[in-house]
Scaffold this active site. Structure first.
Site, PDB file in Angstrom:
ATOM      1  NE  ARG A  93     -20.389  -2.641  20.399  1.00 28.91           N
ATOM      2  CZ  ARG A  93     -20.434  -3.918  20.031  1.00 28.91           C
ATOM      3  NH1 ARG A  93     -21.260  -4.764  20.645  1.00 28.91           N
ATOM      4  NH2 ARG A  93     -19.691  -4.342  19.049  1.00 28.91           N
ATOM      5  N   GLY A 102     -15.620   1.748  11.619  1.00 35.48           N
ATOM      6  CA  GLY A 102     -14.653   2.766  11.999  1.00 35.48           C
ATOM      7  C   GLY A 102     -15.155   4.189  11.888  1.00 35.48           C
ATOM      8  CG  MET A 104     -20.271   7.233  13.890  1.00 36.08           C
ATOM      9  SD  MET A 104     -22.012   7.386  13.859  1.00 36.08           S
ATOM     10  CE  MET A 104     -22.342   6.640  12.291  1.00 36.08           C
ATOM     11  NE  ARG A 337     -18.799  -5.493  10.018  1.00 38.11           N
ATOM     12  CZ  ARG A 337     -18.137  -4.507  10.615  1.00 38.11           C
ATOM     13  NH1 ARG A 337     -18.767  -3.597  11.301  1.00 38.11           N
ATOM     14  NH2 ARG A 337     -16.837  -4.430  10.512  1.00 38.11           N
ATOM     15  CG  HIS A 455      -8.871   2.508  10.060  1.00 37.06           C
ATOM     16  ND1 HIS A 455      -8.383   3.341   9.079  1.00 37.06           N
ATOM     17  CD2 HIS A 455     -10.156   2.859  10.249  1.00 37.06           C
ATOM     18  CE1 HIS A 455      -9.330   4.179   8.720  1.00 37.06           C
ATOM     19  NE2 HIS A 455     -10.425   3.904   9.404  1.00 37.06           N
ATOM     20  NE  ARG A 560     -19.566  11.676 -25.365  1.00 33.64           N
ATOM     21  CZ  ARG A 560     -19.455  10.602 -24.604  1.00 33.64           C
ATOM     22  NH1 ARG A 560     -18.772   9.558 -25.042  1.00 33.64           N
ATOM     23  NH2 ARG A 560     -20.025  10.565 -23.433  1.00 33.64           N
ATOM     24  NE  ARG A 616     -23.513  13.546 -29.388  1.00 35.77           N
ATOM     25  CZ  ARG A 616     -23.047  13.866 -28.184  1.00 35.77           C
ATOM     26  NH1 ARG A 616     -23.877  13.974 -27.163  1.00 35.77           N
ATOM     27  NH2 ARG A 616     -21.752  14.066 -28.000  1.00 35.77           N
ATOM     28  CD  GLU A 745     -28.737  16.530 -25.737  1.00 33.59           C
ATOM     29  OE1 GLU A 745     -27.793  16.375 -24.973  1.00 33.59           O
ATOM     30  OE2 GLU A 745     -28.637  16.454 -26.973  1.00 33.59           O
ATOM     31  N   GLY A 766     -30.197  12.099 -22.811  1.00 33.20           N
ATOM     32  CA  GLY A 766     -28.862  12.631 -22.547  1.00 33.20           C
ATOM     33  C   GLY A 766     -28.935  13.315 -21.194  1.00 33.20           C
ATOM     34  CB  THR A 767     -29.289  11.881 -17.830  1.00 37.79           C
ATOM     35  OG1 THR A 767     -28.233  10.935 -17.974  1.00 37.79           O
ATOM     36  CG2 THR A 767     -30.623  11.212 -18.075  1.00 37.79           C
ATOM     37  CG  ASN A 768     -23.884  13.611 -18.989  1.00 38.09           C
ATOM     38  OD1 ASN A 768     -24.291  12.878 -18.104  1.00 38.09           O
ATOM     39  ND2 ASN A 768     -22.873  13.296 -19.776  1.00 38.09           N
ATOM     40  CG  ASP A 769     -26.172  18.833 -22.468  1.00 36.74           C
ATOM     41  OD1 ASP A 769     -25.799  19.890 -21.922  1.00 36.74           O
ATOM     42  OD2 ASP A 769     -25.572  18.288 -23.413  1.00 36.74           O
ATOM     43  CB  CYS A 831     -26.429   7.860 -24.228  1.00 41.37           C
ATOM     44  SG  CYS A 831     -27.028   9.453 -24.766  1.00 41.37           S
ATOM     45  CE1 TYR A 851     -29.345   2.947 -25.429  1.00 39.88           C
ATOM     46  CE2 TYR A 851     -31.297   2.230 -26.621  1.00 39.88           C
ATOM     47  CZ  TYR A 851     -30.274   3.148 -26.431  1.00 39.88           C
ATOM     48  OH  TYR A 851     -30.193   4.257 -27.216  1.00 39.88           O
TER      49      TYR A 851
HETATM   50  P1  ADP Z   1     -16.955  -0.703  15.594  1.00 43.15           P
HETATM   51  O1  ADP Z   1     -18.273  -0.491  14.991  1.00 43.15           O
HETATM   52  O2  ADP Z   1     -15.979   0.368  15.309  1.00 43.15           O
HETATM   53  O3  ADP Z   1     -16.425  -2.090  15.336  1.00 43.15           O
HETATM   54  P2  ADP Z   1     -17.789  -1.593  18.187  1.00 43.15           P
HETATM   55  O4  ADP Z   1     -18.992  -0.969  18.780  1.00 43.15           O
HETATM   56  O5  ADP Z   1     -17.976  -2.913  17.569  1.00 43.15           O
HETATM   57  O6  ADP Z   1     -17.150  -0.573  17.171  1.00 43.15           O
HETATM   58  O7  ADP Z   1     -16.767  -1.681  19.370  1.00 43.15           O
HETATM   59  C1  ADP Z   1     -15.401  -1.537  19.310  1.00 43.15           C
HETATM   60  C2  ADP Z   1     -14.724  -2.604  20.128  1.00 43.15           C
HETATM   61  O8  ADP Z   1     -15.192  -2.602  21.470  1.00 43.15           O
HETATM   62  C3  ADP Z   1     -14.973  -3.965  19.582  1.00 43.15           C
HETATM   63  O9  ADP Z   1     -13.732  -4.595  19.389  1.00 43.15           O
HETATM   64  C4  ADP Z   1     -15.793  -4.680  20.599  1.00 43.15           C
HETATM   65  O10 ADP Z   1     -15.372  -5.998  20.697  1.00 43.15           O
HETATM   66  C5  ADP Z   1     -15.501  -3.911  21.898  1.00 43.15           C
HETATM   67  N1  ADP Z   1     -16.699  -3.898  22.736  1.00 43.15           N
HETATM   68  C6  ADP Z   1     -17.858  -3.289  22.463  1.00 43.15           C
HETATM   69  N2  ADP Z   1     -18.777  -3.534  23.413  1.00 43.15           N
HETATM   70  C7  ADP Z   1     -18.183  -4.326  24.335  1.00 43.15           C
HETATM   71  C8  ADP Z   1     -18.620  -4.945  25.566  1.00 43.15           C
HETATM   72  N3  ADP Z   1     -19.861  -4.788  25.996  1.00 43.15           N
HETATM   73  N4  ADP Z   1     -17.751  -5.685  26.233  1.00 43.15           N
HETATM   74  C9  ADP Z   1     -16.496  -5.847  25.780  1.00 43.15           C
HETATM   75  N5  ADP Z   1     -16.010  -5.311  24.640  1.00 43.15           N
HETATM   76  C10 ADP Z   1     -16.849  -4.543  23.907  1.00 43.15           C
HETATM   77 MG    MG Z   2     -17.294  -3.689  15.744  1.00 42.65          MG
HETATM   78 MG    MG Z   3     -14.625   1.888  16.068  1.00 40.77          MG
END
Ligand code: ADP
Ligand code: MG
Ligand code: MG
Length: 877
Positions: A93, A102, A104, A337, A455, A560, A616, A745, A766-769, A831, A851
């Site tokens: 992972r 989503g 990676m 998280r 997603h 302006r 201005r 500027e 005037g950070t654009n210019d 500005c 400001y």
């Molecule tokens: P993302 O960051 O896209 O959420 P994750 O690394 O969390 O990806 O994993 C995607 C899915 O795979 C998650 O739903 C997680 O529960 C499942 N998963 C990841 N590692 C394990 C594991 N060791 N055993 C069972 N399920 C896993």
């Molecule tokens: Mg996850």
């Molecule tokens: Mg994923």
């Protein structure tokens, strides 16, 4: 000592995000808290950085360390990697410092091959399960590591279903799945001209490389740019022993939030699926059950989960977003998280946590991302019009907001339509990470499939984009048409989505401006207690000024004056002034402009009341006001009683090769002092008139001379201002003050700020210019080639959106210092567009500006960002 590149979960902690990535650090933290986490280890972000410096290879010392830790994992789990009797299977992972949902891809069930799967079938006494896991692994590995599209595997599955006469995945027998594996591997062989790798160690190393590579894929790059995440951070890799939610009806997998991520309501919120693995819940293939239902399905696991949720929230002091799996009745935590949430939810959660005594006001402020407020500052549906409208359908209210636009069906079309200036609604069966850019440019997203944690829902909430998901009533009649209710829709048709109710409407529903109330206003009040930087606005009309005051602006940092000249009734007088051949003619035209300009300023003073206003003087090159169409030129000649050829001659004389560096700004006043005279008269008389009406307001006009590069040039214009202003004030008999300052500027002005400050009573950057001139990039053309710079990582950000702190910032800091040397109490502000960008605001705070000034809709964002800057500075001490 050599660098340590690998950590066991039990060796890490929640504080080690930078090294272990967010996912890894939190897995370590949960392990330390004694929660049930399948064991594993983390390859650090530094290993990713090294992978790139070592020309995309993993060096032997890192590999040795990884395999050393694999042995430790074997010892602690009692299983062996690649073993037939008791195999260790792992997930691979990714996880960077900031969560990138989503972005990676995860590989599950790694460690299986043709022989291991046999042993695994025996061990679990469940050949169907073993082969299901194996075929999933082949799919994921091929897709993520070997770039063989998932879709081609789905095609094979569909063909098999047809042949066997079955509809659902669950109807496949063990034998079927075994056959499927064979077909998968055949396809792999023909597509790749080699065998599917059967050695688990090779599978592991290739997967780790794939995670490192994915740090640099286009969606990751796009997401990083959108969210200010530097390339240099890299991603960590988590190797974790597998637990299985697909072992039968006493197993399952799910996701949950400790509070509702859409509204912030304090109530466990989530979904789960029995007999399922990994992403099944969010993929929207089967419709999940709500977390409350887990109570009756598996009371023991439910109670344990609720207890863990409470502990995690208590521990992190923030709303948590968690993933869990139940294997044969036993609960495992796979992730936690701080949950992504809508702006409204962010405000409610922050304010509630303070009320619950969980966090301080400072922490509450830091919990809300200023940029996120944007979603709340934009128009909402007009309630009356909404009540009159009848929905054609409804689905899950996945991400709130009001969206109206034209229908498009692909992310690529969304980008094309957006470039044409259209507002769009993206309608998809479901979304996937490839769609991210198209989702970003859309007003709203509608999907036919997927739940509240799909997603589309997760990403839309993160972006603050309205989303309605899982509308099963949508029947696609072709790739670019669908039916909903009794209405047929096609590309380009208008559609409205209400992300708060999930209602879908044909046509466009009118919207009304937003206002700051409830939790929003509470949190903004707290922000104001902590910030030291003032927030002004850039406004050219009383209407904008009033909107900005409503949003908390404490003054205007930039009016302006030229914007007022573009209106139909004025442009005539303006053009007359420009094509004048003598001073006398010019004065006559200016006299027509004077009353208009004066009344504009009166309107602005009325709207701003006692608050400071910086006006201005005329800035753009004059030819911008002249017509370009033949027909318009002919009309102008007639109106002005001019010979056509003569007018054309005047226009072509005004043509410049580099108008941005041409006859503009204070250079106009140097050539035609009467322009500055008229503008001074308009400002001072407007102030006098307003003071007469409202003596308590104590108005002090701030007159700002643009594009100064030399103190004598400033002095020349200032002398005109002073001469006109002092006479008017003396005649009025009022005790009134005014200030003359300049924009910084042009790099030369920053370099000579100490000299400029002998005349200037304030500086406004005037950070654009300033950015344009410092980089030598034309603001209007740079977009075209900057993308090459992003691709090559020469620049990572658009310097016109995010202040370039290294270069332009150095000029700003220097000019502040030099300015204060000459005039210790000099007023300093900004500005440019950057005044509304949170990271630039933090810089302005540190640079000691008094400001920032930004567009009205960004004022609340700036107030919150300024509070962030002040609190972070305090915390750093
Ligand atoms: P993302 O960051 O896209 O959420 P994750 O690394 O969390 O990806 O994993 C995607 C899915 O795979 C998650 O739903 C997680 O529960 C499942 N998963 C990841 N590692 C394990 C594991 N060791 N055993 C069972 N399920 C896993
Ligand atoms: Mg996850
Ligand atoms: Mg994923």
């Amino acid at each position: 000592m050599s660098t340590k590149y690998v950590y066991l979960f039990s060796e890490g902690s929640g504080k080690m995000r930078e090294l272990l990535g967010g996912k890894g650090a939190n897995l370590a933290e949960m392990t330390n808290l004694g929660m049930p986490v399948p064991q594993g280890f983390i390859i650090t972000t530094e290993a990713c950085t090294r992978y790139y410096t070592d020309k995309e290879t993993i060096s032997q010392d890192i590999l040795d360390e990884v395999f050393g830790y694999l042995t430790q994992l074997e010892l602690s789990t009692g299983k062996k990697f690649g073993d037939i009797d008791n195999p260790l299977l792992v997930s691979v992972r990714s996880g960077s410092r900031a969560s990138m949902p989503g972005m990676m891809d995860t590989i599950l069930n790694l460690g299986l091959n043709d022989t291991v799967v046999e042993g695994f079938a025996k061990l679990t006494n469940n050949p169907r399960f073993a082969y299901d896991s194996y075929r999933r692994f082949i799919q994921m590995f091929s897709d993520v590591v070997m770039d063989l599209p998932k879709h081609n595997f789905e095609v094979i599955i569909d063909e098999m279903k047809e042949k066997k006469g079955i509809k659902l995945d669950t109807e496949f027998t063990a034998e079927d799945l075994k056959e499927m594996v064979m077909h998968f591997k055949e396809y792999y062989r023909s597509a790749k001209q080699e065998e599917f790798p059967s050695d688990p160690k090779i599978q592991l190393v290739e997967s780790v490389k794939a995670v490192f590579r994915s740090w640099n894929n286009p969606r990751a790059i796009y997401y990083r740019r959108m969210n200010d995440i530097p390339y240099s951070w890299g991603t960590a890799v988590n190797i974790q022993s597998m637990v299985f939610g697909n072992m039968g009806d006493d197993s399952g997998t799910g996701v949950a939030f400790t509070r509702n991520p859409s509204t912030g309501e304090k109530k466990l919120y989530g979904e789960f699926l029995m007999n399922a693995q990994g992403e099944d819940v969010v993929a929207g293939i089967r419709t999940p059950q709500t977390i409350d239902e887990l109570k009756s399905v598996m009371p023991h696991a439910y109670d344990q989960f609720v207890d863990i949720c409470d502990r995690l929230e208590e521990h992190y002091r923030d709303m948590q977003d968690m993933e869990f799996t139940i294997e044969k009745g036993k609960l495992y935590m796979l992730q936690t998280r701080n949950g992504k949430r809508t702006a409204a939810a962010a405000l409610k959660v922050a304010v509630d946590l303070v009320k619950e005594g969980m966090i301080t006001k400072e922490n509450a402020i830091l919990q809300v991302d200023p940029k996120q407020l944007d979603a709340l500052l934009h128009p909402q549906f007009d309630t009356k019009k909404l009540q009159e409208a009848k929905p054609v359908g409804s689905a899950l209210p996945a991400s709130p907001g009001a969206a109206s636009g034209r229908i498009v069906f692909t992310a690529a079309d969304a980008v094309v339509w957006k470039e044409r200036g259209e507002k769009i609604i993206l309608v998809r069966l479901e979304t996937s990470p490839e769609d991210i850019e198209g989702m970003h440019v859309s007003q709203g997203i509608l999907t036919a499939r997927g739940g509240m944690t799909s997603h589309a829902a997760v990403v839309a909430r993160g972006m603050g984009t309205c989303c309605v998901s899982g509308c099963g009533d949508i029947k696609f009649t072709s790739a670019k048409t669908f039916t909903l209710g009794v209405v047929d829709f096609k590309e380009g048709d208008a559609l409205s989505l209400d992300g708060s109710t999930g209602n879908i409407y044909a046509g466009a529903i009118p919207t009304v401006p937003a206002s700051i109330t409830g939790d929003f206003s509470t949190l903004m009040g707290w922000a104001d207690e902590f910030r030291t930087l003032k927030v002004r606005t850039n406004a050219d009309t009383p209407k904008d000024a009033r909107q900005a005051v409503e949003f908390g602006a404490e003054g205007i940092g930039l009016v302006r004056t030229e914007h007022m000249f573009f209106e139909v009734d004025r442009i005539k007088a303006m053009r007359e002034m420009i094509v004048s051949k003598t001073e006398e003619q010019r004065r006559k035209a200016l006299l027509k402009l004077l009353p208009m300009q004066r009344s504009d300023f009166e309107g602005i003073y009325e709207a701003m009341e006692y608050r400071p206003v910086t006006i201005r003087y005329l800035d753009p090159p004059l030819h911008e006001f002249l017509p370009t169409d033949e027909e318009d030129i002919v009309n102008l000649a007639l109106e002005m009683n001019l010979d056509l050829a003569e007018l054309k001659n005047i226009i072509s004389n005004l043509h410049e090769f580099n108008p941005m560096m041409g006859h503009r700004g204070c250079r106009l006043a140097v050539s035609y002092p009467e322009i500055a005279e008229m503008q001074t008269q308009a400002v001072i008389e407007a102030a006098i008139n307003t003071i007469r009406k409202h003596p308590e307001w104590k108005i002090v006009p701030e007159i700002m001379i643009p594009l100064v590069g030399e103190v004598k040039e400033l002095k020349y214009v200032k002398d005109i201002v002073v001469r006109v202003a002092d006479k008017l004030i003396a005649d009025s008999g009022l005790d009134m003050h005014y200030m003359v300052g300049t924009m910084i500027e042009i790099p030369r002005a920053a370099l000579l700020a100490d000299e400029i400050a002998t005349e200037a009573e304030f500086f406004s950057f005037g950070t654009n210019d300033l950015t344009q001139m410092t980089f030598g990039f034309s603001r209007d053309d740079a977009g075209a080639f900057l993308s090459h710079y992003y691709d090559k990582k020469i620049y990572e950000q658009d310097p016109f959106a995010r202040l370039d702190q290294n270069g332009v910032g150095k000029l700003v800091t220097m000019a502040c210092k030099l300015g204060k040397q000459t005039r210790p109490n000099i007023k300093l502000g900004i500005c440019g567009e950057h005044g509304g960008d949170p990271s630039s605001i933090e810089f302005c705070h540190k640079a000691g500006l008094s400001y920032v000034s930004c567009s009205p809709f960004r004022v609340p964002i700036a107030r919150l960002a300024a509070a962030h800057a002040a609190i972070k500075e305090k915390n750093a001490k």
